[in-house]
Design a protein around this motif. Structure first.
Motif, short mmCIF file in Angstrom:
data_model
loop_
_atom_site.label_atom_id
_atom_site.label_comp_id
_atom_site.label_asym_id
_atom_site.label_seq_id
_atom_site.Cartn_x
_atom_site.Cartn_y
_atom_site.Cartn_z
N PRO A 181 0.81 -1.21 0.00
CA PRO A 181 0.00 0.00 0.00
C PRO A 181 0.85 1.27 0.00
N ILE A 182 0.42 2.25 -0.77
CA ILE A 182 1.14 3.52 -0.89
C ILE A 182 0.65 4.51 0.17
N ALA A 183 1.60 5.10 0.88
CA ALA A 183 1.31 6.22 1.79
C ALA A 183 2.36 7.29 1.53
N LEU A 184 2.27 7.90 0.35
CA LEU A 184 3.20 8.95 -0.06
C LEU A 184 2.47 10.28 -0.14
N ALA A 185 3.18 11.35 0.20
CA ALA A 185 2.61 12.69 0.13
C ALA A 185 3.75 13.70 0.08
N PRO A 186 3.46 14.96 -0.18
CA PRO A 186 4.54 15.96 -0.22
C PRO A 186 5.30 16.10 1.09
N ASP A 187 4.63 15.83 2.22
CA ASP A 187 5.30 15.95 3.51
C ASP A 187 4.90 14.77 4.40
N ARG A 188 5.64 14.59 5.50
CA ARG A 188 5.46 13.43 6.35
C ARG A 188 4.10 13.42 7.06
N ASP A 189 3.58 14.58 7.45
CA ASP A 189 2.29 14.60 8.14
C ASP A 189 1.17 14.09 7.25
N PHE B 31 5.83 4.18 2.79
CA PHE B 31 5.49 5.30 3.66
C PHE B 31 6.62 6.32 3.67
N GLY B 32 6.29 7.52 3.18
CA GLY B 32 7.28 8.59 3.19
C GLY B 32 6.83 9.75 2.32
N THR B 33 7.77 10.63 2.01
CA THR B 33 7.47 11.79 1.17
C THR B 33 7.70 11.44 -0.30
N TYR B 34 7.19 12.29 -1.16
CA TYR B 34 7.41 12.08 -2.59
C TYR B 34 8.90 11.99 -2.93
N ASP B 35 9.71 12.81 -2.29
CA ASP B 35 11.14 12.82 -2.58
C ASP B 35 11.81 11.50 -2.19
N GLU B 36 11.21 10.80 -1.23
CA GLU B 36 11.78 9.54 -0.78
C GLU B 36 11.31 8.34 -1.60
N ALA B 37 10.36 8.56 -2.51
CA ALA B 37 9.73 7.44 -3.23
C ALA B 37 10.73 6.55 -3.96
N PRO B 38 11.69 7.10 -4.72
CA PRO B 38 12.63 6.21 -5.43
C PRO B 38 13.43 5.31 -4.49
N GLU B 39 13.93 5.88 -3.40
CA GLU B 39 14.71 5.09 -2.46
C GLU B 39 13.85 4.01 -1.80
N LEU B 40 12.62 4.37 -1.43
CA LEU B 40 11.72 3.41 -0.80
C LEU B 40 11.36 2.28 -1.77
N THR B 41 11.18 2.62 -3.03
CA THR B 41 10.87 1.61 -4.04
C THR B 41 12.03 0.64 -4.20
N ARG B 42 13.23 1.15 -4.30
CA ARG B 42 14.40 0.28 -4.43
C ARG B 42 14.54 -0.65 -3.22
N ALA B 43 14.17 -0.14 -2.03
CA ALA B 43 14.28 -0.98 -0.83
C ALA B 43 13.33 -2.18 -0.91
N SER C 198 -2.66 10.28 -9.48
CA SER C 198 -1.81 10.44 -10.67
C SER C 198 -0.44 11.01 -10.31
N GLU C 199 -0.41 11.97 -9.40
CA GLU C 199 0.86 12.54 -8.96
C GLU C 199 1.73 11.47 -8.29
N THR C 200 1.09 10.61 -7.50
CA THR C 200 1.83 9.54 -6.84
C THR C 200 2.44 8.60 -7.86
N ILE C 201 1.70 8.24 -8.88
CA ILE C 201 2.23 7.35 -9.93
C ILE C 201 3.41 8.00 -10.63
N SER C 202 3.31 9.28 -10.90
CA SER C 202 4.41 9.99 -11.53
C SER C 202 5.66 9.94 -10.66
N ARG C 203 5.47 10.06 -9.36
CA ARG C 203 6.62 10.01 -8.44
C ARG C 203 7.26 8.63 -8.42
N LEU C 204 6.44 7.58 -8.53
CA LEU C 204 7.00 6.23 -8.59
C LEU C 204 7.89 6.06 -9.82
#
Length: 323
Positions: free
Chosen positions: A212-220, A283-295, A317-323
């Motif tokens: 499950p995806i829990a990504l957003a621009p910020d941690r909150d 779970f994390g921010t958009y900027d962390e998405a690539p690193e989290l995916t690799r993990a 759609s924004e989340t998919i773009s970040r992935l």
């Protein structure tokens, strides 16, 4: 990173236009699959048939269909037609579902679910191979499909308990774990290897983790998505998922989550439950998405990231773009 990344949707997502837009964007951005689950909202095979007309490359997966909702013959006919309609891009994902959905929606007793899953997989695979239905009722002449698919249909099994994971190792082409931590994926591989050896298989089922995806621009904002995932699957989907998480060592985190959220409509993620969120979600921010995916791809052969439900389509759609 050698595995593939796909997108998937839970039965809580009932907006076809959101799924369609996401699938087309996923194909455009190079993701490898789109999965659609089924419970009490959309008919997953019909959704995938519509997506087959609107896409050209991306894989299409029922992630998953309940073996209680259709006969093996109906499942085989559906899989064969989707394989033809998609030009060979279809994977049939099956699961034993849960007691609340089986009994409360399909009106059937949820008894011996593992046997039901095993018998269904054997029958579906036999029919798809152009052979006669195995083990019909006494005195009944078994029949075969009139037009089996020319491209074989891979069968994936959703499984989170040890017996069902072993079944995936013995019979399936893919294992689809959901909400399992990386340690659970490693343990599952061992169970599947044991089952494959016992059944005489020479190949091995691959692991496609459904995360499950829990990504957003910020941690909150990411935490708000995360807690909705966790509370929903701890309270609304029967006893399977909370029991599984406790068995994997998240008793304290699950208790903290439930104690902090007596009203799911106003949920928040307590600090004591953050380890659970980090271990079973993206779970994390958009900027962390690539690193989290690799993990995640260190533990699974492929990953299907499951889109959050109830969010605006633009955010998905924004989340998919970040992935």
């Amino acid at each position: 990173m050698t595995g593939t990344v796909g997108i998937a949707f839970t039965p809580f997502e009932d907006r076809f236009e959101v799924i369609e837009r996401a699938a087309m964007l996923a194909e455009e951005r190079g993701l490898e699959s789109v999965g659609v689950a089924e419970a009490m909202t959309l008919d997953a095979p019909i959704v995938l048939a519509r997506l087959a007309e609107r896409t050209e490359r991306i894989g299409l997966v029922t992630g998953v269909l309940s073996v209680w909702g259709r006969t093996p013959a109906t499942l085989a006919l559906t899989a064969a037609e989707l394989q033809r309609a998609s030009g060979g891009r279809f994977v049939l994902g099956l699961g034993a579902s849960t007691a609340p959905i089986t009994e409360g929606f399909h009106g059937r007793h949820w008894q011996t679910p593992l046997r039901k899953l095993r018998d269904s997989v054997v029958a579906v695979r036999t029919l798809l191979a152009g052979e006669r239905l195995p083990a019909p009722k006494d005195g009944v002449r078994p029949l075969r499909m009139g037009s089996p698919p020319t491209v074989p249909v891979p069968i994936a099994l959703a499984a989170v308990t040890a017996p069902s994971i072993r079944l995936a190792g013995a019979l399936a082409d893919q294992w689809l774990p959901f909400l399992l931590p990386p340690a659970g994926l490693d343990a599952g591989r061992e169970l599947m290897a044991e089952a494959a050896s016992s059944s005489g298989r020479t190949d091995a089922a691959t692991v496609t983790a459904s995360v499950p995806i829990a990504l957003a621009p910020d941690r909150d904002r990411a935490a708000r998505i995360a807690v909705r995932w966790l509370v929903t699957y701890a309270t609304r989907m029967g006893p399977v998922y909370p029991k599984m998480l406790r068995e994997h060592g998240y008793q304290r985190e699950l208790d903290a989550l439930l104690d902090a959220n007596p009203d799911p409509r106003d949920a928040h993620l307590p600090v004591a439950a953050e380890r659970l969120a980090h271990d079973v979600l993206l779970f994390g921010t958009y900027d962390e998405a690539p690193e989290l995916t690799r993990a995640w791809l260190k533990y699974a052969d492929d990953v299907a990231f499951v889109a959050p439900f109830g969010l605006p389509g633009e955010q998905i759609s924004e989340t998919i773009s970040r992935l």
